[in-house]
Write a protein that holds these residues in place. Structure first.
Motif, PDB file in Angstrom:
ATOM      1  N   GLU A  51       1.753   7.221  -1.682  1.00 21.35           N
ATOM      2  CA  GLU A  51       0.845   7.172  -2.548  1.00 21.35           C
ATOM      3  C   GLU A  51       0.812   5.927  -3.003  1.00 21.35           C
ATOM      4  O   GLU A  51       1.728   5.119  -3.295  1.00 21.35           O
ATOM      5  N   TYR A  52      -0.507   5.306  -3.017  1.00 19.39           N
ATOM      6  CA  TYR A  52      -0.645   3.920  -3.412  1.00 19.39           C
ATOM      7  C   TYR A  52      -2.287   3.677  -3.850  1.00 19.39           C
ATOM      8  O   TYR A  52      -2.836   4.508  -3.491  1.00 19.39           O
ATOM      9  N   TYR A  53      -2.259   2.560  -4.545  1.00 16.59           N
ATOM     10  CA  TYR A  53      -3.518   2.431  -4.809  1.00 16.59           C
ATOM     11  C   TYR A  53      -4.383   1.806  -3.802  1.00 16.59           C
ATOM     12  O   TYR A  53      -4.098   1.013  -2.998  1.00 16.59           O
ATOM     13  N   MET A  89      -7.958   2.314 -11.912  1.00 17.28           N
ATOM     14  CA  MET A  89      -7.766   2.425 -10.562  1.00 17.28           C
ATOM     15  C   MET A  89      -6.629   3.661 -10.569  1.00 17.28           C
ATOM     16  O   MET A  89      -5.605   3.305 -11.034  1.00 17.28           O
ATOM     17  N   LYS A  90      -6.721   4.680  -9.763  1.00 21.51           N
ATOM     18  CA  LYS A  90      -5.416   5.770  -9.585  1.00 21.51           C
ATOM     19  C   LYS A  90      -5.206   5.612  -8.182  1.00 21.51           C
ATOM     20  O   LYS A  90      -5.831   5.506  -7.253  1.00 21.51           O
ATOM     21  N   LYS A  91      -3.901   6.148  -8.023  1.00 24.24           N
ATOM     22  CA  LYS A  91      -3.094   6.139  -6.618  1.00 24.24           C
ATOM     23  C   LYS A  91      -3.846   7.210  -5.969  1.00 24.24           C
ATOM     24  O   LYS A  91      -4.439   8.205  -6.378  1.00 24.24           O
ATOM     25  N   GLU A  92      -4.019   6.966  -4.660  1.00 19.80           N
ATOM     26  CA  GLU A  92      -4.297   7.875  -3.657  1.00 19.80           C
ATOM     27  C   GLU A  92      -3.355   8.320  -2.603  1.00 19.80           C
ATOM     28  O   GLU A  92      -2.344   7.513  -2.372  1.00 19.80           O
ATOM     29  N   LYS A  93      -3.288   9.503  -2.028  1.00 20.11           N
ATOM     30  CA  LYS A  93      -2.284   9.701  -1.087  1.00 20.11           C
ATOM     31  C   LYS A  93      -2.732   9.575   0.462  1.00 20.11           C
ATOM     32  O   LYS A  93      -3.837   9.606   0.537  1.00 20.11           O
ATOM     33  N   SER A 138       1.895  -7.645  -2.688  1.00 21.39           N
ATOM     34  CA  SER A 138       3.289  -7.608  -3.120  1.00 21.39           C
ATOM     35  C   SER A 138       3.716  -6.424  -3.392  1.00 21.39           C
ATOM     36  O   SER A 138       4.649  -5.972  -2.977  1.00 21.39           O
ATOM     37  N   LEU A 139       3.188  -5.528  -4.029  1.00 23.39           N
ATOM     38  CA  LEU A 139       3.478  -4.389  -4.552  1.00 23.39           C
ATOM     39  C   LEU A 139       3.511  -3.511  -3.484  1.00 23.39           C
ATOM     40  O   LEU A 139       4.340  -2.425  -3.399  1.00 23.39           O
ATOM     41  N   PHE A 140       2.553  -3.229  -2.689  1.00 26.31           N
ATOM     42  CA  PHE A 140       2.449  -2.672  -1.468  1.00 26.31           C
ATOM     43  C   PHE A 140       3.651  -2.993  -0.490  1.00 26.31           C
ATOM     44  O   PHE A 140       4.096  -1.956   0.185  1.00 26.31           O
ATOM     45  N   ASN A 141       3.586  -4.299  -0.520  1.00 20.31           N
ATOM     46  CA  ASN A 141       4.894  -4.475   0.314  1.00 20.31           C
ATOM     47  C   ASN A 141       6.128  -4.023  -0.018  1.00 20.31           C
ATOM     48  O   ASN A 141       7.011  -3.574   0.925  1.00 20.31           O
ATOM     49  N   LYS A 142       6.382  -3.989  -1.392  1.00 20.43           N
ATOM     50  CA  LYS A 142       7.709  -3.272  -1.807  1.00 20.43           C
ATOM     51  C   LYS A 142       7.840  -1.880  -1.536  1.00 20.43           C
ATOM     52  O   LYS A 142       8.850  -1.358  -0.931  1.00 20.43           O
ATOM     53  N   LEU A 143       6.644  -1.147  -1.513  1.00 22.40           N
ATOM     54  CA  LEU A 143       6.715   0.210  -1.052  1.00 22.40           C
ATOM     55  C   LEU A 143       7.057   0.415   0.280  1.00 22.40           C
ATOM     56  O   LEU A 143       7.973   0.955   0.682  1.00 22.40           O
ATOM     57  N   ILE A 144       6.345  -0.428   1.310  1.00 27.06           N
ATOM     58  CA  ILE A 144       6.871  -0.495   2.618  1.00 27.06           C
ATOM     59  C   ILE A 144       7.988  -0.830   2.941  1.00 27.06           C
ATOM     60  O   ILE A 144       8.736  -0.161   3.908  1.00 27.06           O
ATOM     61  N   MET A 195      -3.355  -2.194   8.151  1.00 27.14           N
ATOM     62  CA  MET A 195      -3.701  -2.257   6.643  1.00 27.14           C
ATOM     63  C   MET A 195      -5.194  -1.658   6.104  1.00 27.14           C
ATOM     64  O   MET A 195      -5.117  -1.336   5.144  1.00 27.14           O
ATOM     65  N   TYR A 196      -6.006  -1.830   7.231  1.00 31.96           N
ATOM     66  CA  TYR A 196      -7.290  -1.268   6.806  1.00 31.96           C
ATOM     67  C   TYR A 196      -7.536   0.163   6.396  1.00 31.96           C
ATOM     68  O   TYR A 196      -8.537   0.520   6.046  1.00 31.96           O
ATOM     69  N   THR A 197      -6.586   0.995   6.970  1.00 36.15           N
ATOM     70  CA  THR A 197      -6.286   2.138   6.484  1.00 36.15           C
ATOM     71  C   THR A 197      -6.488   2.548   5.080  1.00 36.15           C
ATOM     72  O   THR A 197      -6.583   3.580   4.451  1.00 36.15           O
ATOM     73  N   PHE A 198      -5.906   1.481   4.394  1.00 39.40           N
ATOM     74  CA  PHE A 198      -5.688   1.558   2.802  1.00 39.40           C
ATOM     75  C   PHE A 198      -6.838   0.935   2.028  1.00 39.40           C
ATOM     76  O   PHE A 198      -6.879   0.674   0.831  1.00 39.40           O
ATOM     77  N   VAL A 199      -7.983   0.497   2.587  1.00 40.78           N
ATOM     78  CA  VAL A 199      -9.124   0.065   2.067  1.00 40.78           C
ATOM     79  C   VAL A 199     -10.233   0.953   1.642  1.00 40.78           C
ATOM     80  O   VAL A 199     -10.356   1.949   2.307  1.00 40.78           O
ATOM     81  N   LYS A 200     -10.391   0.897   0.286  1.00 40.79           N
ATOM     82  CA  LYS A 200     -11.535   1.885  -0.187  1.00 40.79           C
ATOM     83  C   LYS A 200     -12.716   1.032  -0.575  1.00 40.79           C
ATOM     84  O   LYS A 200     -12.691   0.003  -1.349  1.00 40.79           O
TER      85      LYS A 200
END
Length: 130
Positions: free
Chosen positions: A103-105, A1-5, A37-43, A123-128
Motif C-alpha cells: 500500500e502506498y500513495y 490523498m489515500k493509499k492504494e493497493k 523518499s517515503l516510497f524508498n523507505k517502504l521498498i 516506477m510508472y506503475t505507481f503513477v496516477k
C-alpha cells in the motif's frame, strides 16, 4: 490523498530499489523528494525482507567458508555444476515470482518532471493521473 493497493512480483523490488536510488540522485523539489523518499523507505523494508529470505536459502544450500561465512558456489571444485546451487536458484526464483501486495500513495506525474535519468520504467506503475 489515500493509499492504494498495488500487487507486484517480489522480484520487482530489486528494480524499484535501483530506480529509486537513481531518482533520489536527481535535484528534486521538496515535495517530490519527500514522496520518493517515503516510497524508498517502504521498498528498502521489502528489500531487506527479501534479502533475509535469500540469506536463509544460502544457509540452507551453501557451505561454511574458512572465514566462517556461508557461501554457495555455482560449481564444485571438480568443475561440475553444484546441485545445491541449482536448488538455491530454483527456490529463490520461485520466491521472486510470488506476488506481494503493498500500500502506498499514488505518485503524481509532476513528481517525475525533474528526473533526468530516463531509464526508469517500474516506477510508472505507481503513477496516477487524475
Amino acid at each position: 490523498m489515500k493509499k492504494e493497493k498495488y500487487t507486484l512480483q517480489l522480484g520487482m523490488i530489486y528494480h524499484l530499489k535501483n530506480e529509486l536510488e537513481m531518482i533520489l540522485k536527481n535535484d528534486l523539489d521538496g515535495i517530490s523528494r519527500l514522496w520518493f523518499s517515503l516510497f524508498n523507505k517502504l521498498i528498502l523494508e521489502e528489500h531487506s525482507a527479501l534479502e533475509s529470505l535469500k540469506e536463509n536459502l544460502i544457509l540452507k544450500y551453501g557451505s561454511l567458508t574458512d572465514e566462517q561465512n556461508y557461501f554457495i558456489s555455482e560449481k564444485l571444485e571438480t568443475g561440475e555444476i553444484n546441485p545445491n546451487y541449482n536448488l538455491f536458484i530454483t527456490e529463490f526464483n520461485n520466491i521472486l515470482t510470488q506476488l506481494k501486495e503493498i500500500e502506498y500513495y499514488p505518485l503524481k506525474p509532476e513528481y517525475f518532471t525533474l528526473i533526468t535519468n530516463k531509464e526508469i520504467q517500474f516506477m510508472y506503475t505507481f503513477v496516477k493521473i487524475d
